[in-house]
Design a protein around this motif. Structure first.
Motif, PDB file in Angstrom:
ATOM      1  N   SER A 186       0.825  -1.204   0.000  1.00  0.00           N
ATOM      2  CA  SER A 186       0.000   0.000   0.000  1.00  0.00           C
ATOM      3  C   SER A 186       0.861   1.256   0.000  1.00  0.00           C
ATOM      4  O   SER A 186       0.596   2.211  -0.745  1.00  0.00           O
ATOM      5  CB  SER A 186      -0.924  -0.002   1.220  1.00  0.00           C
ATOM      6  N   VAL A 187       1.905   1.261   0.812  1.00  0.00           N
ATOM      7  CA  VAL A 187       2.793   2.424   0.878  1.00  0.00           C
ATOM      8  C   VAL A 187       3.426   2.700  -0.479  1.00  0.00           C
ATOM      9  O   VAL A 187       3.555   3.852  -0.912  1.00  0.00           O
ATOM     10  CB  VAL A 187       3.872   2.208   1.957  1.00  0.00           C
ATOM     11  N   LEU A 188       3.806   1.623  -1.182  1.00  0.00           N
ATOM     12  CA  LEU A 188       4.480   1.793  -2.466  1.00  0.00           C
ATOM     13  C   LEU A 188       3.524   2.165  -3.593  1.00  0.00           C
ATOM     14  O   LEU A 188       3.893   2.900  -4.518  1.00  0.00           O
ATOM     15  CB  LEU A 188       5.233   0.508  -2.826  1.00  0.00           C
ATOM     16  N   ASP A 189       2.303   1.673  -3.535  1.00  0.00           N
ATOM     17  CA  ASP A 189       1.392   1.838  -4.664  1.00  0.00           C
ATOM     18  C   ASP A 189       0.405   2.994  -4.499  1.00  0.00           C
ATOM     19  O   ASP A 189      -0.195   3.444  -5.484  1.00  0.00           O
ATOM     20  CB  ASP A 189       0.602   0.541  -4.891  1.00  0.00           C
ATOM     21  N   ASP A 190       0.229   3.466  -3.284  1.00  0.00           N
ATOM     22  CA  ASP A 190      -0.705   4.564  -3.041  1.00  0.00           C
ATOM     23  C   ASP A 190      -0.027   5.884  -3.412  1.00  0.00           C
ATOM     24  O   ASP A 190       0.960   6.280  -2.778  1.00  0.00           O
ATOM     25  CB  ASP A 190      -1.101   4.568  -1.566  1.00  0.00           C
ATOM     26  N   PRO A 191      -0.534   6.593  -4.417  1.00  0.00           N
ATOM     27  CA  PRO A 191       0.105   7.856  -4.811  1.00  0.00           C
ATOM     28  C   PRO A 191       0.024   8.932  -3.735  1.00  0.00           C
ATOM     29  O   PRO A 191       0.732   9.935  -3.816  1.00  0.00           O
ATOM     30  CB  PRO A 191      -0.667   8.258  -6.072  1.00  0.00           C
ATOM     31  N   LYS A 192      -0.827   8.724  -2.729  1.00  0.00           N
ATOM     32  CA  LYS A 192      -0.949   9.693  -1.637  1.00  0.00           C
ATOM     33  C   LYS A 192      -0.301   9.193  -0.335  1.00  0.00           C
ATOM     34  O   LYS A 192      -0.552   9.741   0.736  1.00  0.00           O
ATOM     35  CB  LYS A 192      -2.426   9.996  -1.377  1.00  0.00           C
ATOM     36  N   SER A 193       0.539   8.179  -0.432  1.00  0.00           N
ATOM     37  CA  SER A 193       1.178   7.657   0.777  1.00  0.00           C
ATOM     38  C   SER A 193       2.279   8.578   1.294  1.00  0.00           C
ATOM     39  O   SER A 193       2.693   8.477   2.449  1.00  0.00           O
ATOM     40  CB  SER A 193       1.783   6.273   0.495  1.00  0.00           C
ATOM     41  N   GLY A 194       2.759   9.463   0.431  1.00  0.00           N
ATOM     42  CA  GLY A 194       3.861  10.339   0.827  1.00  0.00           C
ATOM     43  C   GLY A 194       5.223   9.713   0.646  1.00  0.00           C
ATOM     44  O   GLY A 194       6.241  10.309   1.017  1.00  0.00           O
ATOM     45  N   VAL A 195       5.265   8.499   0.072  1.00  0.00           N
ATOM     46  CA  VAL A 195       6.533   7.793  -0.133  1.00  0.00           C
ATOM     47  C   VAL A 195       6.771   7.631  -1.627  1.00  0.00           C
ATOM     48  O   VAL A 195       6.007   6.957  -2.329  1.00  0.00           O
ATOM     49  CB  VAL A 195       6.507   6.411   0.545  1.00  0.00           C
ATOM     50  N   ALA A 228      10.981  -6.812  -6.521  1.00  0.00           N
ATOM     51  CA  ALA A 228      11.320  -7.182  -7.900  1.00  0.00           C
ATOM     52  C   ALA A 228      10.294  -6.631  -8.881  1.00  0.00           C
ATOM     53  O   ALA A 228      10.648  -6.127  -9.962  1.00  0.00           O
ATOM     54  CB  ALA A 228      11.426  -8.697  -8.021  1.00  0.00           C
ATOM     55  N   GLU A 229       9.026  -6.725  -8.513  1.00  0.00           N
ATOM     56  CA  GLU A 229       7.974  -6.248  -9.425  1.00  0.00           C
ATOM     57  C   GLU A 229       8.025  -4.745  -9.616  1.00  0.00           C
ATOM     58  O   GLU A 229       7.502  -4.231 -10.626  1.00  0.00           O
ATOM     59  CB  GLU A 229       6.603  -6.654  -8.877  1.00  0.00           C
ATOM     60  N   ARG A 230       8.650  -4.018  -8.702  1.00  0.00           N
ATOM     61  CA  ARG A 230       8.701  -2.554  -8.771  1.00  0.00           C
ATOM     62  C   ARG A 230      10.115  -2.034  -9.031  1.00  0.00           C
ATOM     63  O   ARG A 230      10.374  -0.845  -8.884  1.00  0.00           O
ATOM     64  CB  ARG A 230       8.137  -1.969  -7.470  1.00  0.00           C
ATOM     65  N   SER A 231      11.004  -2.940  -9.419  1.00  0.00           N
ATOM     66  CA  SER A 231      12.398  -2.571  -9.745  1.00  0.00           C
ATOM     67  C   SER A 231      13.072  -1.829  -8.592  1.00  0.00           C
ATOM     68  O   SER A 231      13.739  -0.814  -8.782  1.00  0.00           O
ATOM     69  CB  SER A 231      12.439  -1.724 -11.025  1.00  0.00           C
ATOM     70  N   ILE A 232      12.879  -2.357  -7.392  1.00  0.00           N
ATOM     71  CA  ILE A 232      13.508  -1.793  -6.197  1.00  0.00           C
ATOM     72  C   ILE A 232      14.560  -2.786  -5.710  1.00  0.00           C
ATOM     73  O   ILE A 232      14.222  -3.922  -5.356  1.00  0.00           O
ATOM     74  CB  ILE A 232      12.467  -1.553  -5.082  1.00  0.00           C
ATOM     75  N   PRO A 233      15.826  -2.429  -5.705  1.00  0.00           N
ATOM     76  CA  PRO A 233      16.857  -3.348  -5.211  1.00  0.00           C
ATOM     77  C   PRO A 233      16.600  -3.751  -3.754  1.00  0.00           C
ATOM     78  O   PRO A 233      16.266  -2.910  -2.916  1.00  0.00           O
ATOM     79  CB  PRO A 233      18.146  -2.551  -5.348  1.00  0.00           C
TER      80      PRO A 233
END
Length: 521
Positions: A186-195, A228-233
């Motif tokens: 949720s933190v990664l995919d929510d455009p309003k998470s602030g992250v 991996a799905e979001r290209s984050i090491p």
């Protein structure tokens, strides 16, 4: 000597305050103090000593380099010693990483390797943020502290780390781990998470300083999938968990996860300072000099590290760690049935923690374990004020707290008392956890069956003494035996069982003599 240390050294010193001893000789599990007393060392240099103190293969590797006339410091130049270390290191790595790996030698401590890993993923992705976890510990330099659990004003997004006993969602088990994973998504995919999309995620497969909390294997695999799905090491901090400590050579192997970056230190240097970052070659975008350190060419540490890595691999010490760790966890859990102050017993391999709780206190709202203000040992500037520099008053079993029922508050005062009683009985342990309420055991992988028994017996005696002294229910279930070796701090050379060298016997005086010329200068 202890008074001179107190007068001369920084107020930031730590272990010396809780362990007012002066080690002069050591072999295997045993440390001998200047007063002739011996101790079973279940701190192991905070997990640095995979083979215990002064193991023969380590001493021989060091002597070989010294006798050869080879240079001891070469910056990042190629040497036969360095080449042998890299070869052995790559032989142990998870296959999916070893086949496409690069290694960067860093400064002498694990925290510098963490700094290098964060710099690496930021350079490779062009992003700056980092995902880290509550309870994490990654070192004491600025960037490492940012990713650790007690940081403030940082570029790091803090995520929940799953645990059963004090689950942040109050449910524990598979459900708690699933909720933690969903929160991360949720933190990664929510455009309003602030992250914003981060440069990397850093995690410990077992949180050590956070209280010996093993990550569930399924959750580890979810973190690998999510990144991996979001290209984050994905960065695995194996500084303390590596080299067989948890029952696998690297703790990520329990879950089958192959990270993009591994941060390694402590045991890889065979008791000497060494830290490296191993990473997928696709991330190798650094320019020359992008990360450096004067002492990254420590030849003695590389030789000692090669010997240690090979010995652990060839002698199946990771597998033995799993067996002995399982035995210790089982016996400690049975002991906890007699002592309600032992709130939780957990760990993996020979990385074990016992969380001490106040069995008569009200469970705190939310179950985060915060003790009452009057019971916070180690909080504030006066926490270390007992004698010269001495102690302040300060996959695992189903937890005693059922879902919906918060566990008892942490009891750092009791944990500190257990540490003190252990020391009186010739056993060195350390504390960790959110409120310094977890008694930690990190014995060397070479500990014998007889020594395991001695360690558990002394810990049980210490637990009984603390329970009696604090009038805790259950204290009368263990005999009030006080063997001679329990008097004073540690033991005299002629007393006690399980105090010997790697064979579990008493060391002779002449067995220590050879070590004088080869102790660390």
């Amino acid at each position: 000597m202890l008074r001179r240390q107190s007068a001369r050294e920084s107020a930031a010193r730590t272990y010396a305050r809780a362990l007012p001893i002066v080690p002069v000789r050591a072999r295997g599990l045993t440390i001998e103090g200047a007063d002739g007393r011996r101790y079973l060392d279940c701190l192991s240099g905070a997990g640095t000593l995979a083979l215990g103190h002064n193991h023969p293969v380590v001493l021989e590797a060091i002597r070989k380099v010294l006798d050869s006339g080879a240079p001891l410091q070469v910056l990042d130049l190629a040497t036969p010693v360095k080449d042998a270390f890299i070869t052995e290191l790559f032989r142990t790595l998870p296959p999916g990483l070893a086949d496409h790996a690069r290694v960067q030698f860093c400064g002498p401590a694990g925290t510098d390797a963490v700094e290098a890993a964060l710099k690496l993923v930021r350079a490779a992705t062009g992003r700056t943020g980092v995902l880290a976890f509550t309870g994490a510990y990654h070192g004491m330099t600025a960037g490492s502290l940012e990713a650790s659990g007690g940081a403030f004003d940082v570029r790091v997004a803090r995520l929940p780390y799953p645990q059963d006993y004090r689950c942040p969602f109050g449910v524990g088990g598979e459900r708690g781990a699933e909720l933690a994973a969903r929160w991360t998504e949720s933190v990664l995919d929510d455009p309003k998470s602030g992250v914003k999309r981060p440069a990397g995620m850093i995690l410990e497969p077992v949180q050590g300083e956070g209280g010996v909390i093993p990550a569930p294997d399924a959750w580890m695999r979810r973190m690998r999938q999510i990144t991996a799905e979001r290209s984050i090491p994905l960065i695995a901090d194996e500084v303390q968990t590596g080299v067989g400590r948890t029952g696998a050579f690297w703790a990520v192997e329990h879950s089958g996860v192959v990270p993009d970056v591994m941060v390694l230190s402590k045991a890889i240097g065979g008791s000497l300072p060494l830290a490296v970052v191993v990473y997928r070659d696709a991330l190798d975008v650094w320019q020359p000099g992008a990360h450096a350190g004067t002492f990254r060419g420590n030849q003695l540490a590389m030789a000692a590290g090669t010997a240690t890595l090979a010995y652990v691999r060839e002698n199946g010490l990771a597998e033995r760690s799993a067996v002995l760790g399982g035995r210790m966890l089982g016996q400690l859990r049975r002991l906890a049935e007699d002592f309600p102050c032992m709130g939780d017993v957990r760990g993996r391999g020979l990385m074990i923690g016992v969380e001490m709780v106040d069995p008569e206190a009200e469970s705190p709202v939310g179950g985060n374990g915060a003790p009452p203000d009057s019971a916070r040992a180690g909080d504030g500037p006066g926490a270390w004020a007992d004698g010269v520099d001495a102690l302040d008053a300060t996959p695992h079993r189903p937890p005693r707290s059922a879902p919906g029922h918060a566990p008892r508050p942490a009891a750092p005062v009791l944990a500190a008392a257990v540490r003190r009683e252990c020391l009186r009985r010739g056993l060195i342990v350390e504390l960790g956890g959110r409120h310094a309420g977890v008694v930690r055991l990190l014995p060397p992988l070479t500990i014998t069956d007889e020594q395991v028994t001695a360690v558990l017996d002394r810990l049980a005696d210490a637990m009984a003494a603390v329970s009696r002294n604090h009038h805790i229910p259950g204290a009368d279930r263990r005999p009030h035996a006080q063997p001679t070796h329990h008097q004073g701090q540690g033991q005299s050379p002629s007393q006690g069982q399980g105090q010997g060298l790697s064979q579990g016997r008493q060391p002779r005086a002449d067995e220590f003599q050879v070590d004088h010329a080869h102790r660390t200068r």
